[in-house]
Design a protein around this motif. Structure first.
Motif, short mmCIF file in Angstrom:
data_model
loop_
_atom_site.label_atom_id
_atom_site.label_comp_id
_atom_site.label_asym_id
_atom_site.label_seq_id
_atom_site.Cartn_x
_atom_site.Cartn_y
_atom_site.Cartn_z
N GLN A 111 -12.00 28.80 -20.99
CA GLN A 111 -12.42 29.59 -19.83
C GLN A 111 -12.97 28.68 -18.73
O GLN A 111 -12.67 28.86 -17.55
N ALA A 112 -13.74 27.69 -19.13
CA ALA A 112 -14.30 26.76 -18.15
C ALA A 112 -13.21 25.98 -17.43
O ALA A 112 -13.29 25.71 -16.23
N ALA A 113 -12.15 25.64 -18.17
CA ALA A 113 -11.07 24.84 -17.60
C ALA A 113 -10.17 25.66 -16.67
O ALA A 113 -9.56 25.10 -15.75
N THR A 114 -10.08 26.97 -16.90
CA THR A 114 -9.11 27.79 -16.17
C THR A 114 -9.74 28.81 -15.23
O THR A 114 -9.08 29.28 -14.30
N GLY A 115 -10.99 29.18 -15.48
CA GLY A 115 -11.61 30.26 -14.72
C GLY A 115 -11.00 31.61 -15.01
O GLY A 115 -11.16 32.56 -14.23
N ALA A 116 -10.33 31.75 -16.15
CA ALA A 116 -9.61 32.98 -16.48
C ALA A 116 -10.58 34.13 -16.74
O ALA A 116 -11.70 33.93 -17.23
N ALA A 117 -10.12 35.34 -16.43
CA ALA A 117 -10.91 36.54 -16.72
C ALA A 117 -10.93 36.85 -18.20
O ALA A 117 -11.84 37.52 -18.70
N ALA A 118 -9.91 36.38 -18.92
CA ALA A 118 -9.84 36.57 -20.36
C ALA A 118 -9.14 35.37 -20.98
O ALA A 118 -8.28 34.75 -20.36
#
Length: 311
Positions: A111-118
């Motif tokens: 999540q930290a690497a992508t900023g994804a919501a999920a």
């Protein structure tokens, strides 16, 4: 700024499996730097509170909270998690699974690497007893993994990290994030479609491993047929739930046509290629046909569920 994380399980009358699941939570590593695991939530969907005694054994977990959702359905139980978590993210997995010690760290790192919501992780399915050969040939319990560094094309909350603040506001006029129309099956897949429609990423963390044990009663012919029908059923129903007006009619027609093509193609592969493809060819054809049939049923608003709750 540190992001807060909850670890959450929804359970229904599986206390021994829940104990195993919570033991794997007890063995978790810390999340990635910049994330703080502050809360652990178990939502019991059994009004008789069959999970309460087991949960008392794990009161030492970070911010442990035991809640009861009397309203039946996985969607209602997961929505209660979002209502009470008070954290930025929620890590979900199921009460019949175990997660690896690195599970939460791997999800938060991705999540930290992508900023994804999920962020979703792989689920390895293991059989409690060796199933018939035709069961494994259908690949009903095969794990799905995208290409390395690719986003996932789905959201399944049997192994996922979900940004709670985004999910809570993505209601689209619905009562809550997880749609009650998909109360027992597909509520996560449908939410994933809404996330992707609105431009949010669903990333994949290959090292966020979970293991699900498949009992014998889920490898019977009837159970496999229902599960494959359900998979196609969710596909069309979830898609249609996002459509309005004339576009919905066109999408309905497309699912009927595509589903019919799957049924026909699967039958051809299974029957006419049986001498050459053997069991694998027949099972693959049956799988395709059943998914197509479920897709057609969903297109005409017939619901197929693989969950049959005991009274």
């Amino acid at each position: 700024m540190t992001a807060t994380v909850s670890v959450a399980l929804v359970t229904y009358r599986r206390p021994e499996q829940l104990r195993t699941a919570l033991q794997s939570v007890r063995n978790l590593d810390h999340p990635a730097p910049g994330y703080d695991w502050t809360t652990t939530i178990v939502v019991d969907n059994d009004p008789d509170q069959s999970a309460k005694a087991v949960c008392a054994e794990f009161a030492d977990l970070p911010g442990f909270s035991y809640r009861v959702q009397d309203r039946p359905g996985i969607a209602a139980a997961r929505n209660l998690v979002l209502d009470v978590c008070g954290t930025d993210f929620v890590g979900f997995f199921d009460d019949d699974e175990e997660v690896s010690p690195s599970w939460l760290r791997a999800l938060t790192q991705r999540q930290a690497a992508t900023g994804a919501a999920a962020v979703v992780g792989p689920v390895e399915y293991r059989y409690e007893q060796p199933p018939p050969a035709w069961v494994t040939a259908t690949a009903t319990w095969a794990s799905e993994s995208p290409a390395p560094d690719a986003d996932a094309g789905w959201l399944t909350t049997n192994n996922a990290l979900l940004q709670a603040t985004i999910a809570q506001r993505l209601t689209d006029g619905r009562a809550a994030a997880f749609d009650d129309e998909f109360g027992f099956d597909g509520e996560d897949y449908q939410l994933g479609l809404r996330l992707q429609r609105d431009g949010f990423r669903i990333a994949f963390a290959p090292d966020a491993a979970a293991t699900e044990w498949v009992p014998p009663h889920r490898t019977t012919r009837q159970a496999i047929i229902r599960r494959l029908l359900r998979d196609g059923n969710i596909m069309s129903r979830a898609d249609l739930s996002l459509r309005r007006g004339p576009a919905k009619l066109l999408v309905r027609a497309r699912h009927i046509v595509v589903g019919a093509a799957r049924v026909g193609g699967g039958l051809f592969r299974g029957l006419f290629r049986l001498p050459r493809g053997g069991l694998a060819g027949a099972a693959s054809g049956a799988r395709t046909s059943l998914i197509g049939a479920g897709q057609m049923l969903g297109a005409v608003n017939v619901v197929v569920s693989s969950h049959r709750r005991r009274a």
